[in-house]
Design a protein around this motif. Structure first.
Motif, PDB file in Angstrom:
ATOM      1  N   ALA A 405       0.844  -1.194   0.000  1.00 42.52           N
ATOM      2  CA  ALA A 405       0.000   0.000   0.000  1.00 42.52           C
ATOM      3  C   ALA A 405       0.878   1.242   0.000  1.00 42.52           C
ATOM      4  CB  ALA A 405      -0.943   0.007   1.200  1.00 42.52           C
ATOM      5  N   GLN A 406       0.238   2.361  -0.258  1.00 41.08           N
ATOM      6  CA  GLN A 406       0.926   3.653  -0.262  1.00 41.08           C
ATOM      7  C   GLN A 406      -0.081   4.750   0.063  1.00 41.08           C
ATOM      8  OE1 GLN A 406       2.824   4.717  -4.012  1.00 41.08           O
ATOM      9  NE2 GLN A 406       4.490   5.713  -2.925  1.00 41.08           N
ATOM     10  N   LEU A 407       0.305   5.685   0.900  1.00 37.44           N
ATOM     11  CA  LEU A 407      -0.546   6.822   1.225  1.00 37.44           C
ATOM     12  C   LEU A 407      -0.476   7.847   0.095  1.00 37.44           C
ATOM     13  CD1 LEU A 407       0.495   7.396   4.964  1.00 37.44           C
ATOM     14  CD2 LEU A 407      -1.212   5.812   4.043  1.00 37.44           C
ATOM     15  N   VAL A 408      -1.617   8.330  -0.355  1.00 42.17           N
ATOM     16  CA  VAL A 408      -1.632   9.290  -1.453  1.00 42.17           C
ATOM     17  C   VAL A 408      -2.643  10.393  -1.168  1.00 42.17           C
ATOM     18  CG1 VAL A 408      -0.948   7.582  -3.192  1.00 42.17           C
ATOM     19  CG2 VAL A 408      -3.370   8.024  -2.794  1.00 42.17           C
ATOM     20  N   GLU A 409      -2.402  11.524  -1.784  1.00 42.50           N
ATOM     21  CA  GLU A 409      -3.367  12.617  -1.814  1.00 42.50           C
ATOM     22  C   GLU A 409      -3.813  12.769  -3.259  1.00 42.50           C
ATOM     23  OE1 GLU A 409      -3.828  17.407  -0.871  1.00 42.50           O
ATOM     24  OE2 GLU A 409      -1.843  16.504  -0.951  1.00 42.50           O
ATOM     25  N   VAL A 410      -5.064  12.455  -3.512  1.00 38.55           N
ATOM     26  CA  VAL A 410      -5.601  12.672  -4.850  1.00 38.55           C
ATOM     27  C   VAL A 410      -5.694  14.173  -5.043  1.00 38.55           C
ATOM     28  CG1 VAL A 410      -7.533  12.256  -6.398  1.00 38.55           C
ATOM     29  CG2 VAL A 410      -6.863  10.509  -4.763  1.00 38.55           C
ATOM     30  N   HIS A 442      -2.087  12.776  -8.534  1.00 36.87           N
ATOM     31  CA  HIS A 442      -2.001  12.498  -7.103  1.00 36.87           C
ATOM     32  C   HIS A 442      -0.612  12.833  -6.605  1.00 36.87           C
ATOM     33  CE1 HIS A 442      -0.045   8.911  -8.702  1.00 36.87           C
ATOM     34  NE2 HIS A 442       0.468   8.719  -7.503  1.00 36.87           N
ATOM     35  N   ARG A 443      -0.471  12.906  -5.294  1.00 35.57           N
ATOM     36  CA  ARG A 443       0.820  13.090  -4.648  1.00 35.57           C
ATOM     37  C   ARG A 443       1.058  11.938  -3.697  1.00 35.57           C
ATOM     38  NH1 ARG A 443       2.351  17.974  -1.580  1.00 35.57           N
ATOM     39  NH2 ARG A 443       0.220  18.030  -0.768  1.00 35.57           N
ATOM     40  N   GLN A 444       2.265  11.407  -3.700  1.00 34.79           N
ATOM     41  CA  GLN A 444       2.609  10.302  -2.816  1.00 34.79           C
ATOM     42  C   GLN A 444       3.064  10.857  -1.474  1.00 34.79           C
ATOM     43  OE1 GLN A 444       5.528   7.996  -4.925  1.00 34.79           O
ATOM     44  NE2 GLN A 444       4.131   7.463  -6.589  1.00 34.79           N
ATOM     45  N   LEU A 445       2.429  10.396  -0.422  1.00 34.90           N
ATOM     46  CA  LEU A 445       2.732  10.883   0.922  1.00 34.90           C
ATOM     47  C   LEU A 445       3.530   9.879   1.744  1.00 34.90           C
ATOM     48  CD1 LEU A 445      -0.708  12.526   1.797  1.00 34.90           C
ATOM     49  CD2 LEU A 445       1.315  13.592   0.805  1.00 34.90           C
ATOM     50  N   SER A 446       3.820   8.731   1.161  1.00 33.44           N
ATOM     51  CA  SER A 446       4.658   7.740   1.838  1.00 33.44           C
ATOM     52  C   SER A 446       5.319   6.877   0.793  1.00 33.44           C
ATOM     53  CB  SER A 446       3.834   6.868   2.798  1.00 33.44           C
ATOM     54  OG  SER A 446       3.080   5.907   2.065  1.00 33.44           O
ATOM     55  N   ALA A 447       6.312   6.142   1.209  1.00 30.47           N
ATOM     56  CA  ALA A 447       6.871   5.105   0.344  1.00 30.47           C
ATOM     57  C   ALA A 447       5.946   3.889   0.388  1.00 30.47           C
ATOM     58  CB  ALA A 447       8.268   4.735   0.828  1.00 30.47           C
ATOM     59  N   SER A 520       2.392   1.818  11.861  1.00 29.85           N
ATOM     60  CA  SER A 520       2.930   3.180  11.916  1.00 29.85           C
ATOM     61  C   SER A 520       3.656   3.429  10.599  1.00 29.85           C
ATOM     62  CB  SER A 520       3.883   3.335  13.099  1.00 29.85           C
ATOM     63  OG  SER A 520       4.392   4.660  13.154  1.00 29.85           O
ATOM     64  N   VAL A 521       3.046   4.252   9.751  1.00 32.57           N
ATOM     65  CA  VAL A 521       3.556   4.458   8.392  1.00 32.57           C
ATOM     66  C   VAL A 521       4.337   5.760   8.340  1.00 32.57           C
ATOM     67  CG1 VAL A 521       2.947   4.644   5.963  1.00 32.57           C
ATOM     68  CG2 VAL A 521       1.549   3.238   7.496  1.00 32.57           C
ATOM     69  N   PRO A 522       5.629   5.729   8.039  1.00 30.45           N
ATOM     70  CA  PRO A 522       6.399   6.977   7.901  1.00 30.45           C
ATOM     71  C   PRO A 522       5.881   7.793   6.718  1.00 30.45           C
ATOM     72  CG  PRO A 522       7.851   5.067   8.123  1.00 30.45           C
ATOM     73  CD  PRO A 522       6.479   4.535   7.888  1.00 30.45           C
ATOM     74  N   THR A 523       5.696   9.086   6.946  1.00 34.44           N
ATOM     75  CA  THR A 523       5.216   9.976   5.885  1.00 34.44           C
ATOM     76  C   THR A 523       6.403  10.708   5.266  1.00 34.44           C
ATOM     77  OG1 THR A 523       4.783  11.673   7.556  1.00 34.44           O
ATOM     78  CG2 THR A 523       2.939  10.281   6.879  1.00 34.44           C
TER      79      THR A 523
END
Length: 1006
Positions: A405-410, A442-447, A520-523
């Motif tokens: 998975a990956q945290l993103v901002e659409v 989108h922007r990637q907010l985590s690896a 705990s996901v590093p941003t």
């Protein structure tokens, strides 16, 4: 400096001339006559004494002494700086600001002067002024620690205050929009009441039932389906959705068939089985190639291939029949679902309609992975097979599955300088949304981070062991209760839980979840987390030798590797602010049918409506927006000189209100936005409020064709106060007229437009081109018969520019129609015209591609041609599938193009009149050829599979019945919509295809 009552400038930092004269008269001394050296001495002594008083916190004394020094030297900037600090310490903030400004006036290049002004402005909560002073000061003294610290403080305050202002403004906007929504509901109730009064009948429902909207809560995905008996609505709709899934399966499988990387990796993995494989059980997602591929890789083994549906079985059977040979003799296609498959001699006779196999399989091969990982029933299928169909030590392929998975901002919605961020709150999806992440802004907010590891090999063995021990555990239950089964991570009689991520104590997690962890996901960046993108990475086979990598397949590989064409899943979240370099707590839960992410605090936003995804494509189509903005501006400017009372505009099919706001910015006096969808009216009004346009734009949830500019004979009020001067509209589908633009224009020009009204766009031209877009082979197998599953009764939108390698143009395009939108009556008349085609390429014609050019005005044209680069995402090309025919260069045909008021159709012939429609409006007619020539040109692939067509036609009455019930009876709509929401929340609990359940919910909430 300030201004006196007489308009003269007054310096409030020094004694005014009149007061000074009185003082000098009192003491009998004139400062100008004083010895300069003595005066300088007094000034220096006063300054020194003032500094000492400031140091010892005697600020009033310091102010007096600094003022005394200033009286002797009004040009010393340092004195004003020091007195400003003393004023500030004493709480005299205005005086501190006056002295700081005087200091800057005397010494504009002195950094400390700007620092003093910033400190005074901060004390007065003038944050923007403070920031400007600090920025200027840092330009003069880069890196000054005090100013850097103050600037950070100011920026923090500005951020907080800005957020508070935005929140307050959003609350106020929502209040306005809510009130407007209530007024629309009242109008709808009054209209319904008038209708019933005129018909002298009464409904079985209350008028308030018209206002009901379904509610989707994220928590619904966490609650397993209750075991209560199914309602009649549930039973009927589940059967309906299962039939839709069966019909949709083969067409969706065409994408899988064209996925060469998938088949290459599976073949490489299958070749590692060697001669040990005796019986291979293949559970296919669709396409019918995986079974023959297993037969080719393991010719000594017997292969049993199971499909997910009846139509997929027909598709697989056609592929098998097209590839006869010794290697296919061991392949058996099971004409039943997996649940009806049985091993001879173990469980008695096979269930009714089932199939018996001779022995348990020693290899299981499956590709039941969709974009959401588990939506095709991968885990229940493996659990069931392990219990009933596999040998105890059977090999499972893939052996393991990782979920990443990956945290993103659409990216927020901004278009042509307008803030469309209210649209983002409607950007959600009931289930995992299938997206091509690389083409989605989108922007990637985590690896990328690992979510879960599913050891499918160990899972199958644990399920088999549990079955032998009689515990019935080891995976989800097959059948309608499969989602409520136990966890494969639980203890079995064979030993410990399966490997995976660490599990919390069993007492702290629901029995429905096989995985429930807090990560705990590093941003890695600042932004607003709005979604989690996730995908799978499957290990098909272990490494063939030391130093060699295992055979893998994934649907997203950030670091490279074999990538399947399967889309990535996107789960939308409520929105959480994150800072780079920090960490986000993310809860991950997984059962046998879904992966679910939630943040802390948990998501709780209730969803009542959903904006169709194509609206987001429209607002980010910069080419379209720029073209419309320019054309609207020119039209308003042109009309202003002719309309002294102002230009009044009607935006037909207003959607988000973007074109309405463009008209306001261009100078229109008033705009009416007509949008038939009530949800979109809400969205548009929020966007209008965000951009300060709500006072000049009125949104109406009306069908333009039923609007009037005059009161009705029954006393119904007019929809418009006056006829409009400008009609703007963007109600075009990929085939131009499929959304009813001709009807809309005819009604609007007759009933709503003033004489001489302008139209944007003004006209359009339509082009057609015969193309070849078909599959010949997959993994070395002839799959040409699969092309019969492409057909649909209507054309479909296909982005031919994006899939340029998948089709071939066989002749030059021809212009088939030109529509002058001001000629409404002429456009409403059906028409046809012949066009000669000269084929330039050899191939098989199986489709006609259609696109158009919109002439917005004399200066601007928009084209949807696949041959032009730079086309935005708004429109695709319209592709209609036709009966296949071989063509060669130099051959000619006559393309007969016809249109009614909603569609364009074609006939290809050789000099005769158009023949009967073979379905879908686009067809070939060959009348002048002999039978031999026709046979030579035929490919043997029918236009549509007859069994599929019969099933499709038989489902249409039920489809019409459901639509009619939803439209005519709010209570029926409520019952159906509630079931739709439940289905989409947990489709695996209802044995439903996840994509069909989600799409049905979207239609009910759209």
């Amino acid at each position: 400096m300030s201004t006196s009552d007489h308009g003269t400038a007054v310096d409030r930092t020094v004694c005014d001339p009149g007061s000074r004269a009185k003082i000098e008269d009192y003491y009998g001394v004139r400062l100008k006559d004083t010895d300069p050296r003595a005066l300088a001495f007094v000034v220096a002594q006063s300054k020194s004494a003032g500094n000492e008083a400031f140091r010892t916190h005697r600020y009033k004394e310091a102010i007096r002494l600094y003022s005394q020094a200033i009286a002797g030297d009004e040009s010393d900037a340092a004195l004003y700086s020091n007195r400003s600090a003393a004023f500030l310490a004493e709480g005299l903030n205005d005086q501190a600001l006056w002295d700081a400004e005087k200091c800057i006036a005397l010494s504009p290049s002195w950094p400390k002067a700007h620092y003093r002004r910033a400190c005074a402005a901060m004390s007065l909560c003038q944050w923007q002024g403070a920031r400007q002073a600090l920025v200027k000061g840092l330009e003069l003294a880069p890196g000054d620690a005090a100013m850097v610290a103050r600037l950070a403080e100011v920026d923090w305050v500005l951020t907080q205050r800005g957020a508070a202002r935005r929140a307050q403004a959003a609350v106020e906007r929502r209040g306005v929009v809510s009130r407007l929504r209530e007024l629309r509901c009242q109008a709808a109730r009054q209209a319904a009441l008038r209708q019933f009064k005129q018909s002298m009948t009464g409904p079985r429902w209350d008028l308030e039932d018209l206002d009901w909207r379904p509610t989707f809560l994220p928590s619904m995905k966490t609650r397993p389906r209750p075991r209560a008996p199914s309602s009649p609505h549930s039973t009927l709709l589940r059967s309906y959705l299962s039939s839709l899934a069966d019909l949709a399966g083969p067409k969706a499988a065409l994408t899988t068939l064209a996925d060469s990387r998938r088949w290459a990796q599976y073949e490489a993995a299958l070749c590692t089985l060697g001669a040990a494989a005796c019986h291979v059980l293949v559970l296919e997602s669709g396409g019918g190639v995986l079974g023959p591929l297993a037969a080719r890789a393991a010719p000594q083994a017997s292969i049993t291939s199971v499909q997910r549906g009846r139509m997929l079985y027909r598709m697989a059977k056609q592929v098998a029949q097209s590839n006869p040979g010794p290697r296919s003799e061991g392949l058996t296609l099971a004409d039943c679902a997996q649940a009806r498959l049985a091993v001879a001699g173990e469980e008695g006779p096979a269930p009714e309609g089932g199939v018996q196999v001779e022995s348990r399989a020693d290899v299981l091969v499956t590709d039941l992975m969709d974009h959401g990982v588990l939506g095709l029933g991968l885990l229940p299928a493996i659990d069931d097979a392990a219990r009933r169909l596999l040998s105890p030590n059977a090999v499972v392929m893939p052996s393991s599955l990782q979920i990443w998975a990956q945290l993103v901002e659409v990216s927020p919605s901004q278009a042509s300088g307008f803030d469309l961020s209210p649209l983002d709150s409607y950007r959600w999806w009931p289930g995992p949304e299938a997206v091509q992440l690389d083409s989605l802004p989108h922007r990637q907010l985590s690896a990328p981070f690992l979510v879960d590891t599913l050891d499918l090999q160990a899972r199958a063995r644990a399920a088999a062991a549990a079955h032998r021990c009689g515990t019935g555990r080891g995976g989800g239950e097959q059948g309608s209760e499969r989602g409520s089964g136990g966890s494969s991570h639980e203890q079995s009689c064979e030993g410990p839980a399966l490997p995976g991520l660490p599990q919390p104590p069993a007492a702290n997690r629901s029995a429905a979840w096989e995985l429930d962890v807090e990560l705990s996901v590093p941003t890695t960046g600042d932004g607003r987390l709005t979604a989690v993108a996730f995908w799978w990475d499957a290990e098909l086979a272990p490494a063939a030798g030391p130093g060699l990598p295992p055979t893998r397949l994934t649907n997203r590989a950030p670091d490279g590797g074999p990538v399947t064409t399967c889309a990535v899943a996107l789960q939308h979240l409520d929105g959480v602010a994150v800072k780079g370099g920090g960490a986000l707590s993310l809860r991950v839960r997984r059962d046998v049918g879904q992966v679910f992410f939630s943040t802390s605090p948990p998501q709780c936003r209730a969803r009542h409506a959903l904006v169709p995804r194509w609206h987001f494509d429209m607002v980010r189509d910069e080419a379209r927006n720029v073209a419309y903005d320019g054309a609207i501006s020119r039209a308003v400017a042109r009309l202003k000189s002719q309309r002294p009372g102002g230009v009044h505009v009607l935006d037909m099919g207003a959607g988000t209100g973007l074109l309405s706001m463009m008209a306001v910015r261009a100078g229109a006096a008033s705009v009416v936005g007509a949008e038939i969808n009530r949800h979109m009216c809400d969205v548009a009004e929020e966007c209008l409020a965000s951009n300060g346009c709500l006072a000049r734009v009125t949104m109406l949830d009306r069908d333009v064709r039923r609007m009037t500019a005059e009161p009705g004979p029954d006393g119904a009020p007019a929809d418009l106060e006056r006829r409009v001067d400008l009609l703007i509209y963007e109600v075009f589908d990929s085939g131009l007229i499929g959304e009813g633009v001709l009807h809309i224009l005819a009604a609007a020009r007759e009933k709503l437009a003033a004489p001489g009204a302008l139209l944007v766009p003004a006209s359009a031209r339509v082009f057609a081109q015969p193309i070849q877009m078909r599959l010949e082979s997959a993994a070395g197998f002839d799959v040409s018969q699969a092309n019969r599953w492409r057909w649909r009764p209507d054309y479909e939108g296909v982005d031919l520019e994006e899939c340029r390698n998948d089709w071939v143009a066989l002749a030059d395009p021809v212009e088939v129609f030109a529509f002058d939108f001001s000629a409404s009556l002429e456009n409403m008349r059906p028409a046809s015209a012949p066009h000669e085609l000269l084929f330039t390429e050899a191939g098989v014609v199986n489709a006609v591609a259609t696109w158009f050019e919109l002439e917005l005005d004399e200066e601007c044209t928009l084209s949807t041609s696949p041959h032009r680069s730079g086309k935005g995402p708004t429109w695709q090309q319209a592709v209609q599938w036709v009966r296949e025919e071989r063509v060669a260069p130099g051959q000619t045909r006559v393309l007969i193009a016809s249109h009614d008021t909603y569609s364009i159709s074609y006939a290809l012939e050789e000099g005769a009149a158009p023949g009967p429609d073979h379905g879908g409006g686009v067809h070939f007619v060959e009348l002048s050829d002999g039978a031999g020539e026709l046979e030579d040109r035929a490919t043997g692939v029918p236009l549509v599979d007859p069994v599929w067509k019969e099933a499709f036609d038989s489902l249409q009455p039920l489809n019409s019945q459901i639509v009619r019930a939803c439209v005519q009876d709010p209570l029926e709509y409520r019952a159906i919509a509630l079931e739709a929401v439940a289905f989409a929340s947990r489709p695996h609990d209802y044995d439903l295809d996840a994509s069909q359940a989600t799409d049905f919910c979207v239609k009910m909430m759209g």
